[in-house]
Design an enzyme around this catalytic site. Structure first.
Site, PDB file in Angstrom:
ATOM      1  N   ARG A  73       0.785  -1.241   0.000  1.00  0.00           N
ATOM      2  CA  ARG A  73       0.000   0.000   0.000  1.00  0.00           C
ATOM      3  C   ARG A  73       0.813   1.286   0.000  1.00  0.00           C
ATOM      4  O   ARG A  73       0.244   2.368  -0.063  1.00  0.00           O
ATOM      5  CB  ARG A  73      -1.003   0.062   1.153  1.00  0.00           C
ATOM      6  CG  ARG A  73      -2.038  -1.000   1.130  1.00  0.00           C
ATOM      7  CD  ARG A  73      -3.219  -0.686   2.003  1.00  0.00           C
ATOM      8  NE  ARG A  73      -2.895  -0.627   3.411  1.00  0.00           N
ATOM      9  CZ  ARG A  73      -3.771  -0.368   4.354  1.00  0.00           C
ATOM     10  NH1 ARG A  73      -5.033  -0.135   4.027  1.00  0.00           N
ATOM     11  NH2 ARG A  73      -3.422  -0.323   5.607  1.00  0.00           N
ATOM     12  N   ASP A  74       2.139   1.205   0.085  1.00  0.00           N
ATOM     13  CA  ASP A  74       2.950   2.427   0.054  1.00  0.00           C
ATOM     14  C   ASP A  74       4.263   2.179  -0.680  1.00  0.00           C
ATOM     15  O   ASP A  74       5.331   2.570  -0.221  1.00  0.00           O
ATOM     16  CB  ASP A  74       3.199   2.938   1.471  1.00  0.00           C
ATOM     17  CG  ASP A  74       3.742   4.366   1.493  1.00  0.00           C
ATOM     18  OD1 ASP A  74       3.629   5.080   0.461  1.00  0.00           O
ATOM     19  OD2 ASP A  74       4.290   4.776   2.533  1.00  0.00           O
ATOM     20  N   VAL A  75       4.176   1.504  -1.826  1.00  0.00           N
ATOM     21  CA  VAL A  75       5.369   1.284  -2.650  1.00  0.00           C
ATOM     22  C   VAL A  75       5.718   2.629  -3.274  1.00  0.00           C
ATOM     23  O   VAL A  75       4.934   3.191  -4.045  1.00  0.00           O
ATOM     24  CB  VAL A  75       5.111   0.222  -3.739  1.00  0.00           C
ATOM     25  CG1 VAL A  75       6.351   0.044  -4.608  1.00  0.00           C
ATOM     26  CG2 VAL A  75       4.693  -1.102  -3.109  1.00  0.00           C
ATOM     27  N   ASN A  79      10.508   4.210   0.120  1.00  0.00           N
ATOM     28  CA  ASN A  79      10.391   2.890   0.729  1.00  0.00           C
ATOM     29  C   ASN A  79      11.140   1.809  -0.044  1.00  0.00           C
ATOM     30  O   ASN A  79      10.885   0.621   0.150  1.00  0.00           O
ATOM     31  CB  ASN A  79       8.925   2.505   0.898  1.00  0.00           C
ATOM     32  CG  ASN A  79       8.270   3.291   2.017  1.00  0.00           C
ATOM     33  OD1 ASN A  79       8.943   3.780   2.912  1.00  0.00           O
ATOM     34  ND2 ASN A  79       6.969   3.422   1.964  1.00  0.00           N
ATOM     35  N   ARG A 114       1.332   7.203  -0.339  1.00  0.00           N
ATOM     36  CA  ARG A 114       1.665   8.490  -0.968  1.00  0.00           C
ATOM     37  C   ARG A 114       0.854   8.651  -2.241  1.00  0.00           C
ATOM     38  O   ARG A 114       0.842   7.765  -3.104  1.00  0.00           O
ATOM     39  CB  ARG A 114       3.164   8.519  -1.268  1.00  0.00           C
ATOM     40  CG  ARG A 114       4.005   8.645  -0.001  1.00  0.00           C
ATOM     41  CD  ARG A 114       5.490   8.513  -0.312  1.00  0.00           C
ATOM     42  NE  ARG A 114       6.307   8.668   0.861  1.00  0.00           N
ATOM     43  CZ  ARG A 114       6.544   7.726   1.767  1.00  0.00           C
ATOM     44  NH1 ARG A 114       6.005   6.536   1.621  1.00  0.00           N
ATOM     45  NH2 ARG A 114       7.303   7.959   2.813  1.00  0.00           N
TER      46      ARG A 114
END
Length: 169
Positions: A73-75, A79, A114
Site C-alpha cells: 500500500r505504500d510502494v 520505501n 503516498r
C-alpha cells in the site's frame, strides 16, 4: 527484515537488517543535482528487484497454506532501499494490508500511502489487492523515465481527486 525482538530491563527492542545504501528517492535526488538521469539499465534492475520483492510478499501464505493477500500500500521511492552492493530492499510494511492482520489500522474508505503512487481504487478508498502495488511500480517507472509523476499536481488533494475521478490535473 526483522532479525530479533526482545525486552531488556523493561525496554522493548527490535533488531533489523542494516542496509548500507540509500533510498531510491535520495539516489534520484543526488543524480538530479548532478544533472544526470537514472541510467536505464539501473532503472530496469531496480524495478525488476522491486517486482521480485513484491512477488514474494504477495505470495506469502499462512501455515495452513491459505494466501495472506499481503498488499504493501505504500510502494514508493522512499520505501525502496538500494544498497551499495546492488541489493534492492522494500521497506516499511507498516501500512500493509493482510487478510488475517490482528488489528485493522485503517478504517473502510481511508486511503493509506503516498498520493503520487496510489492506484485509483486506493485514492477512492475502495477495496484494493496486489494490483495496487503493481500500479505503484508503474508510477515509479514512469517517474524515473519522465522525471515527474504520472499524476502530478499542486497538492495531494488534487492528485487524489484526479486518481479517484479520472479527471486531468
Amino acid at each position: 527484515k526483522t532479525l530479533n525482538l526482545g525486552e531488556e530491563h523493561g525496554t522493548l527492542y527490535l533488531v533489523m537488517e542494516y542496509v548500507d545504501g540509500d533510498s531510491l528517492s535520495r539516489l534520484r535526488k543526488q543524480l538530479a543535482r548532478a544533472g544526470k538521469p537514472t541510467p536505464l539499465a539501473l532503472t530496469l534492475r531496480i524495478l525488476s528487484d522491486i517486482c521480485a520483492g513484491l512477488g514474494a510478499a504477495h505470495d506469502l501464505r499462512a501455515p495452513s497454506g491459505e494466501p495472506l493477500h499481503v498488499v504493501h500500500r505504500d510502494v514508493s521511492p522512499p520505501n525502496v532501499l538500494v544498497a551499495k552492493n546492488g541489493a534492492v530492499k522494500i521497506i516499511d510494511f507498516g501500512v500493509a494490508k493482510a487478510r488475517d492482520r490482528l488489528v485493522e489500522e485503517t478504517g473502510a474508505g481511508v486511503a493509506k500511502g503516498r498520493s503520487r503512487y496510489m492506484s485509483p481504487e486506493q485514492a477512492a478508498g475502495q477495496d484494493i489487492d496486489q494490483r495496487t502495488d503493481v500500479f505503484a511500480v508503474g508510477c515509479i517507472f514512469y517517474e524515473m523515465l519522465e522525471g515527474h509523476s504520472p499524476y502530478d499536481g499542486p497538492n495531494d488533494m488534487a492528485r487524489m481527486h484526479a486518481l479517484a475521478t479520472g479527471a486531468q490535473i
